[in-house]
Write an enzyme that holds these catalytic residues in place. Structure first.
Site, PDB file in Angstrom:
ATOM      1  N   CYS A 112     -23.672  26.737   4.534  1.00  0.00           N
ATOM      2  CA  CYS A 112     -23.395  25.323   4.210  1.00  0.00           C
ATOM      3  C   CYS A 112     -23.333  24.441   5.453  1.00  0.00           C
ATOM      4  CB  CYS A 112     -22.098  25.211   3.419  1.00  0.00           C
ATOM      5  SG  CYS A 112     -22.073  26.239   1.963  1.00  0.00           S
ATOM      6  N   HIS A 252     -19.399  18.407   4.307  1.00  0.00           N
ATOM      7  CA  HIS A 252     -20.085  19.249   3.320  1.00  0.00           C
ATOM      8  C   HIS A 252     -19.334  19.086   1.998  1.00  0.00           C
ATOM      9  CE1 HIS A 252     -21.569  22.509   1.055  1.00  0.00           C
ATOM     10  NE2 HIS A 252     -20.522  23.302   1.247  1.00  0.00           N
ATOM     11  N   ASN A 282     -21.544  21.959  -5.187  1.00  0.00           N
ATOM     12  CA  ASN A 282     -21.781  22.377  -3.804  1.00  0.00           C
ATOM     13  C   ASN A 282     -23.243  22.812  -3.663  1.00  0.00           C
ATOM     14  OD1 ASN A 282     -21.995  23.870  -1.447  1.00  0.00           O
ATOM     15  ND2 ASN A 282     -20.025  24.889  -1.675  1.00  0.00           N
TER      16      ASN A 282
HETATM   17  O1  UT7 Z   1     -19.243  26.034   0.901  1.00  0.00           O
HETATM   18  C1  UT7 Z   1     -18.016  26.701   0.775  1.00  0.00           C
HETATM   19  C2  UT7 Z   1     -17.983  27.293  -0.601  1.00  0.00           C
HETATM   20  N1  UT7 Z   1     -16.722  27.680  -1.108  1.00  0.00           N
HETATM   21  C3  UT7 Z   1     -15.696  26.852  -1.373  1.00  0.00           C
HETATM   22  O2  UT7 Z   1     -15.661  25.698  -1.117  1.00  0.00           O
HETATM   23  C4  UT7 Z   1     -14.522  27.463  -2.098  1.00  0.00           C
HETATM   24  C5  UT7 Z   1     -13.189  27.072  -1.548  1.00  0.00           C
HETATM   25  N2  UT7 Z   1     -12.175  27.483  -2.476  1.00  0.00           N
HETATM   26  C6  UT7 Z   1     -11.891  26.780  -3.585  1.00  0.00           C
HETATM   27  O3  UT7 Z   1     -12.453  25.729  -3.799  1.00  0.00           O
HETATM   28  C7  UT7 Z   1     -10.849  27.302  -4.530  1.00  0.00           C
HETATM   29  O4  UT7 Z   1     -10.253  28.454  -3.985  1.00  0.00           O
HETATM   30  C8  UT7 Z   1     -11.429  27.622  -5.942  1.00  0.00           C
HETATM   31  C9  UT7 Z   1     -11.794  26.329  -6.644  1.00  0.00           C
HETATM   32  C10 UT7 Z   1     -12.661  28.502  -5.843  1.00  0.00           C
HETATM   33  C11 UT7 Z   1     -10.409  28.362  -6.787  1.00  0.00           C
HETATM   34  O5  UT7 Z   1      -9.219  27.574  -6.905  1.00  0.00           O
HETATM   35  P1  UT7 Z   1      -7.813  28.248  -6.701  1.00  0.00           P
HETATM   36  O6  UT7 Z   1      -6.813  27.203  -6.947  1.00  0.00           O
HETATM   37  O7  UT7 Z   1      -7.809  28.928  -5.366  1.00  0.00           O
HETATM   38  O8  UT7 Z   1      -7.765  29.293  -7.902  1.00  0.00           O
HETATM   39  P2  UT7 Z   1      -7.544  30.871  -7.843  1.00  0.00           P
HETATM   40  O9  UT7 Z   1      -8.735  31.561  -7.296  1.00  0.00           O
HETATM   41  O10 UT7 Z   1      -6.213  31.142  -7.236  1.00  0.00           O
HETATM   42  O11 UT7 Z   1      -7.442  31.196  -9.393  1.00  0.00           O
HETATM   43  C12 UT7 Z   1      -6.388  30.685 -10.205  1.00  0.00           C
HETATM   44  C13 UT7 Z   1      -6.636  31.130 -11.636  1.00  0.00           C
HETATM   45  C14 UT7 Z   1      -6.916  32.622 -11.776  1.00  0.00           C
HETATM   46  O12 UT7 Z   1      -6.319  33.047 -12.978  1.00  0.00           O
HETATM   47  P3  UT7 Z   1      -4.872  33.796 -12.960  1.00  0.00           P
HETATM   48  O13 UT7 Z   1      -5.087  35.003 -12.109  1.00  0.00           O
HETATM   49  O14 UT7 Z   1      -3.917  32.813 -12.336  1.00  0.00           O
HETATM   50  O15 UT7 Z   1      -4.624  34.057 -14.394  1.00  0.00           O
HETATM   51  C15 UT7 Z   1      -8.421  32.692 -11.919  1.00  0.00           C
HETATM   52  O16 UT7 Z   1      -8.842  33.829 -12.665  1.00  0.00           O
HETATM   53  O17 UT7 Z   1      -7.791  30.466 -12.154  1.00  0.00           O
HETATM   54  C16 UT7 Z   1      -8.677  31.436 -12.720  1.00  0.00           C
HETATM   55  N3  UT7 Z   1     -10.036  30.944 -12.576  1.00  0.00           N
HETATM   56  C17 UT7 Z   1     -10.607  30.147 -13.491  1.00  0.00           C
HETATM   57  N4  UT7 Z   1     -10.153  29.674 -14.692  1.00  0.00           N
HETATM   58  C18 UT7 Z   1     -10.996  28.868 -15.368  1.00  0.00           C
HETATM   59  C19 UT7 Z   1     -10.909  31.120 -11.546  1.00  0.00           C
HETATM   60  N5  UT7 Z   1     -12.052  30.455 -11.795  1.00  0.00           N
HETATM   61  C20 UT7 Z   1     -11.884  29.836 -13.004  1.00  0.00           C
HETATM   62  C21 UT7 Z   1     -12.715  29.008 -13.779  1.00  0.00           C
HETATM   63  N6  UT7 Z   1     -12.221  28.544 -14.951  1.00  0.00           N
HETATM   64  N7  UT7 Z   1     -13.939  28.633 -13.399  1.00  0.00           N
END
Ligand code: UT7
Length: 326
Positions: A112, A252, A282
């Protein structure tokens, strides 16, 4: 020393719009979750356009906007992690389609941060008098390397291409003022996209890697926020400028909460950060070029504005450019 400046911008995204509601029919997710955690509302997903095609369409617009001919180009650099093939490069495919017969062409891989790496590389050729006109493209078909069963990644990304034409600044005003590139290979496991597994008469792997994007979301989130803040601080100090001197910051486009946090810890108004990720998700190496082209065509930026571009991504890599729009 002569400065490199942008003389034209272009972008292309597929017509096909995939909304959060569309995604909720494929994986267990919701518009509420995606919007509140990322800010993304929809993304463009290729219905057949390849990376080189999107790169070509963005390039055509950038060349037209720069008011030059493809034959004027000395070099084409394409930043991508989703090329059509290992060989030939996307840049060579674009060179052929444009008829840019004089141009050398190569691809560059910095995930990215690709657009920033490619623009800084281009600036080196220009500042040292090697080349006069360079086409820099960031283009990705991320939809082909997503696991569409993995809700933690497939909701984040989209397809598209952004391009700029760079040339020598003719006046004392305008062009790149400062830039910096970082890499941190120790954090490579945060974001990965495996390639072909080694298999030959001496090596017979039991399993083969799946060519999907894998991500440690929270680690990437923290790295991204820190990178944006650190890069802005470093470039302001290199350019001997204050944050008040900067009109716009284009990071980005990955997640609105990343931008919000970075603005807060940098103590810079969120209004200065251009955001369009709600429409494209993204798009990796394409995102900064698409944003810059939108701002240019909507005449949001004007001559004399100081702009910071900041990228971060797999590698891990990050980098930034401080420029004056001319
Ligand atoms: O170019 C760089 C590319 N990458 C990025 O920019 C990613 C940077 N990171 C992020 O943007 C965030 O970490 C995410 C948006 C990917 C995830 O957000 P988060 O607040 O860190 O969520 P998490 O991974 O801690 O997940 C929280 C919950 C989990 O469920 P439980 O374990 O609490 O029951 C996940 O399973 O959200 C669940 N989850 C979803 N639920 C609905 C993860 N993805 C999804 C989804 N829809 N798409």
């Amino acid at each position: 020393m002569q400065h490199a400046r942008i003389i034209g911008t272009g972008s292309y995204v597929p017509d096909n719009i995939m909304t959060n509601d569309d995604l909720a029919e494929i994986v267990d997710t919701s518009d509420e979750w995606i919007s509140s955690r990322t800010g993304i509302k929809e993304r463009r997903i290729s219905k057949g356009e390849s990376t080189s095609e999107m790169a070509y369409y963005a390039a055509l617009k950038a060349i037209e906007n720069a008011n030059i001919s493809a034959m004027d180009l000395d070099l084409i650099i394409c930043a991508t992690i989703t090329p059509d093939s290992f060989m030939p490069s996307v840049a060579c495919m674009v060179q052929e389609r444009l008829g840019a017969k004089k141009a050398a062409a190569f691809d560059l891989s910095a995930a990215c941060t690709g657009m920033i790496y490619a623009m800084v590389t281009s600036a080196m050729f220009i500042e040292n008098g090697v080349y006069q006109k360079i086409l820099v493209i960031g283009a990705e078909t991320l939809s082909k390397v997503l696991n569409w069963n993995d809700r933690s990644t497939c909701v984040l990304f989209g397809d598209g291409a952004g391009a700029v034409v760079m040339s020598v600044s003719q006046s004392s005003r305008g062009g790149m003022i400062a830039h910096h590139l970082f890499s941190d290979g120790e954090k490579q496991s945060y974001l990965t996209l495996p390639s072909i597994t080694l298999k030959n008469p001496y090596v017979q792997p039991e399993t083969t890697d799946v060519p999907y994007i894998l991500m440690k979301g929270q680690e990437v989130f923290k790295y991204a926020v820190r990178s944006i803040a650190d890069n802005i601080k470093l470039l302001l100090s290199k350019a001997k400028m204050e944050k008040e001197d900067i009109q716009y910051i284009i990071t980005h486009q990955a997640n609105f909460r990343i931008i919000e946090h970075a603005a807060k810890i940098s103590d810079i108004s969120l209004d200065k950060f251009y955001v369009n990720l709600e429409r494209y998700g993204n798009t990796s190496a394409a995102s900064i070029g698409i944003a810059l082209d939108e701002m240019n065509r909507k005449e949001i930026i004007s001559a004399g504005d100081k702009i910071i571009l900041v990228g971060f991504g797999g590698g891990m890599t990050s980098g930034a450019i401080l420029m004056e729009w001319a």
